[in-house]
Design an enzyme around this catalytic site. Sequence first.
Site, PDB file in Angstrom:
ATOM      1  N   HIS A  62       0.855  -1.186   0.000  1.00  0.00           N
ATOM      2  CA  HIS A  62       0.000   0.000   0.000  1.00  0.00           C
ATOM      3  C   HIS A  62       0.894   1.240   0.000  1.00  0.00           C
ATOM      4  CE1 HIS A  62      -3.629  -2.408   1.050  1.00  0.00           C
ATOM      5  NE2 HIS A  62      -2.714  -3.172   1.617  1.00  0.00           N
ATOM      6  N   ASP A 305       2.386  -7.177   2.303  1.00  0.00           N
ATOM      7  CA  ASP A 305       1.202  -6.392   2.690  1.00  0.00           C
ATOM      8  C   ASP A 305       1.630  -5.153   3.474  1.00  0.00           C
ATOM      9  OD1 ASP A 305      -1.377  -5.516   3.024  1.00  0.00           O
ATOM     10  OD2 ASP A 305      -1.958  -7.025   4.489  1.00  0.00           O
ATOM     11  N   GLY A 324      -3.075  -2.950   9.918  1.00  0.00           N
ATOM     12  CA  GLY A 324      -1.912  -2.960   9.031  1.00  0.00           C
ATOM     13  C   GLY A 324      -0.601  -2.614   9.698  1.00  0.00           C
TER      14      GLY A 324
END
Length: 428
Positions: A62, A305, A324
């Site tokens: 991300h 991730d 996260g």
Amino acid sequence: MKILLRNAKRLLENGELESCDVLVDEGKVKEINASIEIEELDRTIDCEGNLLTPGFIDVHIHLREPGGEHKETIKTGTKAAARGGFTTVCSMPNTNPVPDCEETINSLLDKIEQDATVRVLPYASITKGLKGEELTDIESLSKLNIFAFTDDGVGIQTADAMLRAMRKAAENNKAIVAHCEDNSIVYGGVVHDGDVSNRLNLPGIPSLSESVQIARDVLLAEAAGCHYHVCHVSTKESVRVIRDAKKAGIKVTAEVTPHHLLLNEEMVLRDDANYKMNPPLRSKADQQALMDGLIDGTIDFIATDHAPHSEDEKAQGFLKAPFGIVGLETAFPLLYTNLVNTGEISLKQLVDWLTIKPATVFDLPYGKLAEGEIADLTLINLEAETIIDKYTLYSKGKNTPFHNWNVTGVPILTIYEGEIVYEEDKNA
């Protein structure tokens, strides 16, 4: 740029190490030999016997831009990637605006071209606005320079929407990449539904919320003839479903994160949202199933991730903080230290799971250290010892449960398309 890398070591197919020199020119690996003698070089680098590998590939990160620049930007995220040894990263579409039409995707591609230190292959969303309802124009978006389609962060809740998306993706030779989560049985959970939820009196996320959606999707993928890739597998039931689907000849692939391999719910000792991720840290039995699945090929490779957030956001505790953790800069040292050095896996397995395996799954022309191939290269000092310090990370995100962990094996040089994009400061 013409670079000669002297006195490196490379991994052979049998896992043994071989000393070599490597000549890089015009963005390609021009020659690999025991010794290379050449004049008119831009740079000669003595690798001092350190390990030279293909640049790492991470299909799940991300970058937060546009819309979340306080967490990360394309510039900071790709600098973090380069420091971690990654030369190809695939950015998820949970941004604002969502890359769900030609205009937003082209704008994102322009920003990547302007600011990225390494190669960024962006995802397009499966549904408009990541709302799980109206499909994006998969046919037209497939003609753009996108990696695949995903609504990562949320599961596609209806079988109809997923089946239609898979059929369109298959028609356009694109993969559907899925965050698998049935919202009807999440129950507002913030940790695994098990020991940790009972201990800390927090709502739990059942394993079933992940595995039942994977079970649904592999059958849909079979019907659609689609390549279906499962993000961040976390449960033993999920591993079993994927293993059975592969045996049935369904085109399903899967990834696992470093944190799900190295941590489990027993390590969550207090209300510390640096341990909050989705899917959550599961049981020891789940953790072992993930390792077994990776080794036997049920799970195809490792992806971080990487999910940066601000310290203020993460300071809110499990109930309010976003899910996260960051992972690009810590992945290799953590995995090498805790899996290779302990004898659980080989160095060749680890490097393959970070390079050629994701490249093969998604038919990418990267992940190889060979003559004629693109010069994406990572030099690693396997003997270097360091302590992970979140405050020295290049990423804007400092949200990691691995702060103060002792690790060995550090990327010290990263070359992307023949250009040096990261070099360790030996004077630091």
